[in-house]
Design an enzyme around this catalytic site. Structure first.
Site, short mmCIF file in Angstrom:
data_model
loop_
_atom_site.label_atom_id
_atom_site.label_comp_id
_atom_site.label_asym_id
_atom_site.label_seq_id
_atom_site.Cartn_x
_atom_site.Cartn_y
_atom_site.Cartn_z
N LYS A 187 49.77 -28.00 -32.30
CA LYS A 187 48.63 -28.31 -31.43
C LYS A 187 47.45 -27.43 -31.85
O LYS A 187 47.41 -26.25 -31.58
CB LYS A 187 49.02 -27.99 -29.98
CG LYS A 187 48.34 -28.83 -28.93
CD LYS A 187 46.83 -28.67 -28.83
CE LYS A 187 46.43 -27.49 -27.98
NZ LYS A 187 44.97 -27.25 -28.03
N GLY A 239 46.69 -16.88 -29.97
CA GLY A 239 45.55 -17.12 -29.08
C GLY A 239 45.34 -15.93 -28.18
O GLY A 239 45.68 -14.80 -28.53
N SER A 240 44.81 -16.19 -27.00
CA SER A 240 44.45 -15.10 -26.11
C SER A 240 45.68 -14.49 -25.42
O SER A 240 46.69 -15.18 -25.22
CB SER A 240 43.48 -15.62 -25.05
OG SER A 240 44.11 -16.63 -24.28
N THR A 241 45.56 -13.23 -25.05
CA THR A 241 46.66 -12.54 -24.37
C THR A 241 46.97 -13.22 -23.04
O THR A 241 48.13 -13.38 -22.67
CB THR A 241 46.27 -11.06 -24.16
OG1 THR A 241 46.09 -10.48 -25.46
CG2 THR A 241 47.34 -10.29 -23.42
N GLU A 242 45.92 -13.68 -22.38
CA GLU A 242 46.08 -14.35 -21.08
C GLU A 242 46.98 -15.59 -21.20
O GLU A 242 47.96 -15.74 -20.46
CB GLU A 242 44.67 -14.76 -20.64
CG GLU A 242 44.52 -15.33 -19.29
CD GLU A 242 43.12 -15.99 -19.19
OE1 GLU A 242 42.24 -15.73 -20.06
OE2 GLU A 242 42.93 -16.77 -18.25
N GLY A 244 48.93 -16.28 -23.73
CA GLY A 244 50.23 -15.82 -24.26
C GLY A 244 51.17 -15.42 -23.14
O GLY A 244 52.36 -15.77 -23.14
N GLU A 259 51.14 -14.16 -31.13
CA GLU A 259 50.15 -13.31 -31.82
C GLU A 259 48.89 -13.38 -30.99
O GLU A 259 48.25 -14.43 -30.90
CB GLU A 259 49.96 -13.83 -33.25
CG GLU A 259 49.39 -12.77 -34.18
CD GLU A 259 47.89 -12.94 -34.38
OE1 GLU A 259 47.13 -12.29 -33.63
OE2 GLU A 259 47.51 -13.74 -35.26
N CYS A 293 41.12 -12.01 -34.79
CA CYS A 293 41.82 -11.22 -33.77
C CYS A 293 42.05 -9.79 -34.24
O CYS A 293 42.19 -8.88 -33.43
CB CYS A 293 43.11 -11.89 -33.35
SG CYS A 293 43.97 -12.69 -34.68
N GLU A 390 38.37 -7.38 -25.97
CA GLU A 390 38.16 -8.11 -27.22
C GLU A 390 36.85 -8.88 -27.10
O GLU A 390 36.64 -9.60 -26.13
CB GLU A 390 39.32 -9.07 -27.42
CG GLU A 390 39.30 -9.73 -28.76
CD GLU A 390 40.57 -10.52 -29.02
OE1 GLU A 390 41.11 -11.10 -28.07
OE2 GLU A 390 41.00 -10.54 -30.17
P1 ADP Z 1 40.98 -18.42 -27.44
O1 ADP Z 1 40.51 -17.47 -26.40
O2 ADP Z 1 41.18 -17.85 -28.79
O3 ADP Z 1 40.29 -19.74 -27.41
P2 ADP Z 1 43.22 -19.60 -26.09
O4 ADP Z 1 44.44 -18.81 -25.82
O5 ADP Z 1 42.39 -20.09 -24.96
O6 ADP Z 1 42.45 -18.68 -27.10
O7 ADP Z 1 43.54 -20.85 -27.02
C1 ADP Z 1 44.44 -20.83 -28.09
C2 ADP Z 1 45.21 -22.12 -28.11
O8 ADP Z 1 45.99 -22.22 -26.92
C3 ADP Z 1 44.35 -23.37 -28.14
O9 ADP Z 1 44.98 -24.33 -28.97
C4 ADP Z 1 44.35 -23.81 -26.69
O10 ADP Z 1 44.13 -25.20 -26.53
C5 ADP Z 1 45.76 -23.45 -26.27
N1 ADP Z 1 45.92 -23.26 -24.82
C6 ADP Z 1 44.99 -22.97 -23.89
N2 ADP Z 1 45.53 -22.86 -22.66
C7 ADP Z 1 46.86 -23.09 -22.80
C8 ADP Z 1 48.00 -23.09 -21.92
N3 ADP Z 1 47.86 -22.86 -20.63
N4 ADP Z 1 49.21 -23.32 -22.45
C9 ADP Z 1 49.38 -23.54 -23.76
N5 ADP Z 1 48.35 -23.57 -24.65
C10 ADP Z 1 47.12 -23.34 -24.20
#
Ligand code: ADP
Length: 480
Positions: A187, A239-242, A244, A259, A293, A390
């Protein structure tokens, strides 16, 4: 500080004629491009001019179910049955095709994500090909990586990636998964789906059996449907820690690699080669708009050389060219999305409000598109938000230290632990500090250098699991 106007160069844009954008892109499931079950689509925008590039499918639960079923079928019927050497041959073919079409991929990457063509052409695309080459070599040698142990693929891997290195992240995730004998549902991020979809086409050209690689596009809900799916045997997320943390709570599989964010410290000692360090700092936070990152967003400089280093840095920052990502002379491209630009502006405002001093490049920014002037803060306290959070933008927070112990303490004073840099003439100091730094990757007298053979990953809230190298293989195998 001295003003340093950049030289006037004639524009040198790469032509986008090589890129054939379709009016609409479907998901790639079972070897075919298919629309969403409910017909939903989203648009992707070129951040350098705010124009819509194209539309793509917005995946829902039904699309994710279909993709997971397709990956399962391909795993059971084909991929788990073919020889490891044959898996290696497919990966090798993907790597070769990527090299052949590298120009097209680089231009599309810069159009969709806003990064300068110099970065996508010289770093992202070659490294992506390198990951497939590297893992092609491992496919039939896994028993040598884990001697006296039995290794088996996990099955179907769900992989969710961000927008900062769209193709490279796809390669980081796909190459080890496939080499280890897994099938995949990938995805990509909602602002940068195009190179992953082009890669899917290339994978089809490479003759991979349908369903071995599936790509489902969409936003957070699509990612959530995949990460919480009961039919996947592994989740890999960058992606983001939140998000994750959310995935950690909702994933049904125990095989999880995350990561996440970072707040890397670049530590410059008084005996460091300062001009080299300046280039390393520039590479660590300004090239690529700070959309990394592991970006070196905190600079810790020894007090005795702080004024000199900041003067050199100021001079260099003011000579950076900000503008059209497709121009070969551009150093700093566009910020990936309006949302990200707003986040950067908000954090920069907080830095000013908390009492740090902001310095910015004075170069004119393009009128259209999302851009942010290369910036740095002096007088930063470790408690300021710009030193803790960050920022994911071309903004550096500068702090000073007196002793090596103080440097390590300040560097480790973060909830993250992804990467760090040390600049010094003394090899012994590098080795001592390496053991003391809580960071998954520590660069010495360089920064942001990547190689598929070296594992990458974090400590603390930067996540867990490693990608790349032998350690990265283990994340896609059951090792007994
Ligand atoms: P960033 O802050 O780098 O955009 P995100 O963590 O928001 O990081 O996004 C990284 C990936 O995770 C993207 O492909 C996003 O669509 C996906 N994503 C965002 N929210 C969720 C979620 N609740 N569950 C799974 N994947 C998600």
């Amino acid at each position: 500080m001295s003003e340093t106007p950049t030289w006037d160069y004639a524009p040198a844009p790469e032509s986008s004629a090589i890129v054939n954008l379709k009016e609409e892109y479907g998901h790639f499931i079972g070897g075919e491009s298919v629309p969403s079950a409910d017909g939903a689509t989203m648009e992707t925008i070129n951040p350098a001019n705010e124009q819509v590039l194209t539309r793509f499918a917005k995946g829902g639960q039904e699309d994710v179910d279909r993709a997971v079923a397709s990956a399962r079928k391909a795993y059971d019927e084909v991929w788990s049955k073919i020889s490891a050497a044959d898996r290696g041959k497919y990966l090798y073919r993907i790597a070769r095709l990527l090299q052949e079409r590298s120009r097209e991929f680089a231009i599309l990457e810069s159009m969709d994500g806003g990064k300068p063509i110099r970065e996508s052409r010289d770093i992202d695309i070659p490294l992506a090909a390198h990951h497939f080459f590297y893992h092609a070599g491992w496919a039939d040698k896994l028993p040598y990586a884990f001697p006296n142990q039995t290794v088996n693929p996990l099955g179907v891997a769900g992989q969710i990636i961000p927008w900062n290195f769209p193709l490279l992240m796809a390669a980081w995730k796909l190459a080890p998964a496939l080499a280890c004998g897994n099938t995949v549902v990938l995805k990509p991020a909602e602002t940068t789906p195009l190179t992953a979809l082009l890669l899917a086409e290339l994978i089809q050209d490479a003759g991979l059996p349908p369903g071995v690689v599936n790509v489902v596009t969409g936003a957070g809900e699509t990612g959530a449907a995949l990460s919480s799916h009961a039919g996947v045997d592994k989740i890999a997320f960058t992606g983001s820690t939140e998000v994750g943390k959310l995935i950690q709570r909702t994933a049904k599989t125990r095989n999880l690699t995350l990561e996440l964010g970072g707040k890397a410290a670049n530590i410059v000692f008084e005996d460091a080669p300062l001009d080299q360090a300046v280039e390393g700092i520039i590479n660590g936070i300004y090239f690529n708009q700070g959309h990394v990152c592991c970006a070196g967003s905190r600079l810790l400089v020894q007090e005795s050389v702080a004024d000199l280093l900041v003067e050199k840095l100021d001079h260099r920052i003011k000579s950076l060219r900000v503008g059209d990502p497709l121009d070969k002379n551009t150093d700093v491209g566009a910020i990936n999305s309006r949302e990200q630009l707003d986040r950067i502006c908000e954090l920069v405002e907080s830095g000013k409000a908390e009492g740090s001093e902001l310095h910015q490049s004075t170069e004119d920014l393009p009128e259209k598109g999302w851009f942010f002037a290369p910036s740095y803060f002096t007088g930063v306290a470790p408690s300021h938000r710009i030193a803790r959070e960050e920022i994911f933008g071309p903004v550096l927070s500068i702090m000073t230290f007196r002793t090596p112990d103080e440097a390590v303490e300040k560097a480790n004073n973060t909830m993250y632990g992804l990467s760090a840099g040390i600049w010094t003439d003394k090899g012994s100091r590098i080795f001592k500090l390496l053991g003391e730094m809580n960071a998954g990757v520590v660069w010495a007298n360089t920064f942001n250098k990547f190689d598929p053979s070296s594992p990458f990953g974090g400590y603390k809230e930067s996540g867990y699991g490693r990608e790349g190298g032998k350690q990265g293989l283990a994340a896609y195998l059951e090792v007994k």
